[in-house]
Motif scaffolding. Structure first.
Motif, PDB file in Angstrom:
ATOM      1  N   GLY A 105       0.817  -1.215   0.000  1.00 45.69           N
ATOM      2  CA  GLY A 105       0.000   0.000   0.000  1.00 45.69           C
ATOM      3  C   GLY A 105       0.837   1.244   0.000  1.00 45.69           C
ATOM      4  O   GLY A 105       2.003   1.247  -0.380  1.00 45.69           O
TER       5      GLY A 105
ATOM      6  N   ILE B   4      -1.605  -0.625  -4.217  1.00 46.05           N
ATOM      7  CA  ILE B   4      -2.883  -1.138  -3.723  1.00 46.05           C
ATOM      8  C   ILE B   4      -3.705  -1.814  -4.808  1.00 46.05           C
ATOM      9  O   ILE B   4      -4.215  -2.937  -4.617  1.00 46.05           O
ATOM     10  CB  ILE B   4      -3.709   0.008  -3.092  1.00 46.05           C
ATOM     11  N   TYR B   5      -3.854  -1.170  -5.955  1.00 46.26           N
ATOM     12  CA  TYR B   5      -4.776  -1.697  -6.969  1.00 46.26           C
ATOM     13  C   TYR B   5      -4.313  -3.015  -7.579  1.00 46.26           C
ATOM     14  O   TYR B   5      -5.142  -3.903  -7.815  1.00 46.26           O
ATOM     15  CB  TYR B   5      -5.053  -0.633  -8.025  1.00 46.26           C
TER      16      TYR B   5
ATOM     17  N   PHE C  83      -5.774  -8.663   4.266  1.00 53.52           N
ATOM     18  CA  PHE C  83      -4.798  -7.639   3.882  1.00 53.52           C
ATOM     19  C   PHE C  83      -4.103  -7.098   5.130  1.00 53.52           C
ATOM     20  O   PHE C  83      -4.697  -7.007   6.205  1.00 53.52           O
ATOM     21  CB  PHE C  83      -5.495  -6.484   3.170  1.00 53.52           C
TER      22      PHE C  83
ATOM     23  N   GLY D  62      -1.889  -3.590   5.985  1.00 53.40           N
ATOM     24  CA  GLY D  62      -1.452  -2.306   5.450  1.00 53.40           C
ATOM     25  C   GLY D  62      -0.813  -1.443   6.518  1.00 53.40           C
ATOM     26  O   GLY D  62      -0.530  -1.904   7.630  1.00 53.40           O
TER      27      GLY D  62
ATOM     28  N   GLU E  78      -4.650   2.498   1.813  1.00 49.35           N
ATOM     29  CA  GLU E  78      -5.155   1.128   1.760  1.00 49.35           C
ATOM     30  C   GLU E  78      -6.164   0.828   2.859  1.00 49.35           C
ATOM     31  O   GLU E  78      -7.035  -0.036   2.695  1.00 49.35           O
ATOM     32  CB  GLU E  78      -4.003   0.118   1.826  1.00 49.35           C
TER      33      GLU E  78
ATOM     34  N   LYS F  16      -9.281   1.991   0.979  1.00 48.57           N
ATOM     35  CA  LYS F  16      -9.576   1.378  -0.321  1.00 48.57           C
ATOM     36  C   LYS F  16      -9.849  -0.126  -0.215  1.00 48.57           C
ATOM     37  O   LYS F  16     -10.700  -0.662  -0.931  1.00 48.57           O
ATOM     38  CB  LYS F  16      -8.427   1.618  -1.298  1.00 48.57           C
ATOM     39  N   VAL F  17      -9.116  -0.827   0.631  1.00 47.25           N
ATOM     40  CA  VAL F  17      -9.263  -2.278   0.720  1.00 47.25           C
ATOM     41  C   VAL F  17     -10.643  -2.675   1.259  1.00 47.25           C
ATOM     42  O   VAL F  17     -11.311  -3.537   0.667  1.00 47.25           O
ATOM     43  CB  VAL F  17      -8.117  -2.890   1.556  1.00 47.25           C
TER      44      VAL F  17
END
Length: 364
Positions: A8, A14-15, A35, A37, A43, A46-47
């Protein structure tokens, strides 16, 4: 099957991680993914939005100049290593995948120390220090560029490419939809200019500096993403009011933006370059001079050396970028040649290739 995914700090880390996680879910029934981070980084937002659980480590990067922030680094590193050990021990994964960024180091170090196999994915043509240090502790290193034997053990390298959005795989039939979506003129050539979701100051400045030039070219239209940080500053300038300019804070359909574009002007982040390869678009790259170890210039040169893109230095962008882009728009033969060359560097099955590696190593 249980998998820890770590990485991240930026979208470029991240993507790809989310793309691989999504592909794992599609291919492995009942797979359990966690995940890891860095607390306070993107992240952590976003995650969960992508539908995955995430745990955070108290970790940040070591500043390359003398600064007070570096005084806390040993404490953060110790704390993150202890927490990473606990997370790995409690989750007990079959395999760990690291995609770069602050949290990736402690997580993969802890996993390897506990005998759990790990894989790293390096998005750039010049690896960051974290992945260089981890290389000898992991089973495989998935890379996006050839020639990475300079940095990693050759026997561990797998040329997979960078995973990107699947909607970029089929652009051929989207041009008409794209022109309607953005309100663009189908009879004009289109220049796409963007600097990421937050924006890039240099790219916005070159648009404003090129106002007079833009006025002289009614046959060219520009789809301009200013970015969240700069929308207020540049959204009201005279450039944004030109009839041939479509200025936006954020483009939510990048597949349609690429479909509309004849030429792209952008930064040279690893994920952006992988998207350009898949989209097969002629590009003028303006690498950011502010990223660690000058990654973007190295990424851009990997394309320039193969005659797959053009490069304009950040310091020269205000005067040179638009003229170079317009010259490319006027030269159909050169534009098509660049598009052909960059398309040869695409890895449309990158996510599957990385998943294959994870499954093989976990099975082993």
């Amino acid at each position: 099957m249980k998998v820890i995914v770590s990485g991240g700090g930026t979208g470029g880390h991240i993507y790809p991680a989310i793309a691989v996680a999504n592909r794992l879910v599609e291919r492995v029934p009942g797979v359990d993914i966690l995940f890891v981070g860095a607390q306070g980084k993107m992240e952590m937002e976003k995650v969960p939005l992508a539908g995955f659980r995430i745990k955070g480590l108290w970790i940040s990067g070591l500043q390359r100049r003398l600064t007070v922030k570096n005084l806390s680094f040993p404490f953060k590193l110790t704390s993150s290593l202890i927490r990473a050990y606990r997370i790995v021990r409690d989750f007990n994964p079959d395999v760990v995948a690291g995609f770069g960024g602050y949290a990736s180091g402690p997580t993969l170090y802890a996993a390897s120390a506990m005998g759990i196999p790990a894989v790293i994915q390096e998005q750039n043509s010049y690896p960051g220090i974290t992945n260089k240090l981890l290389a000898r502790r992991v089973e495989a290193i998935c890379v996006a560029y050839p020639g990475m034997e300079r940095f990693f053990p050759a026997g561990k390298i797998r040329l997979t490419g960078n995973p990107v959005r699947s909607d970029l795989l089929e652009l051929a039939g989207k041009r008409e939809e794209a022109m309607a979506y953005f309100g663009l003129d189908t009879d004009k050539k289109t220049l796409l200019l963007f600097g990421g979701s937050l924006g890039a100051r240099t790219l916005n400045q070159l648009m404003r500096a090129g106002t007079d030039l833009l006025r002289t070219r009614n046959d060219i239209q520009v789809l301009w993403q200013m970015g969240k940080l700069y929308a207020e500053q540049y959204g009201q300038c005279e450039t944004a009011d030109l009839s041939t300019v479509r200025a936006m804070q954020y483009i939510d359909r990048m597949d349609l933006a690429y479909a509309a574009a004849d030429v792209v002007v952008c930064r040279a982040g690893a994920l952006t370059i992988s998207e350009l390869c898949l989209a097969a678009r002629a590009a003028v790259l303006i690498p950011s001079p502010h990223v660690a170890e000058d990654h973007q210039t190295r990424n851009a040169m990997a394309l320039v050396d193969k005659r797959a893109a053009l490069l304009v230095r950040d310091a020269e962008a205000a005067m040179q970028a638009l003229p170079v882009a317009f010259e490319l728009l006027d030269d159909e033969e050169k534009r098509q040649a660049l598009a052909r060359q960059i398309s040869r560097l695409a890895h449309p099955q990158a996510a599957d290739a990385i998943v294959n590696e994870l499954l093989q190593i976990a099975g082993r």
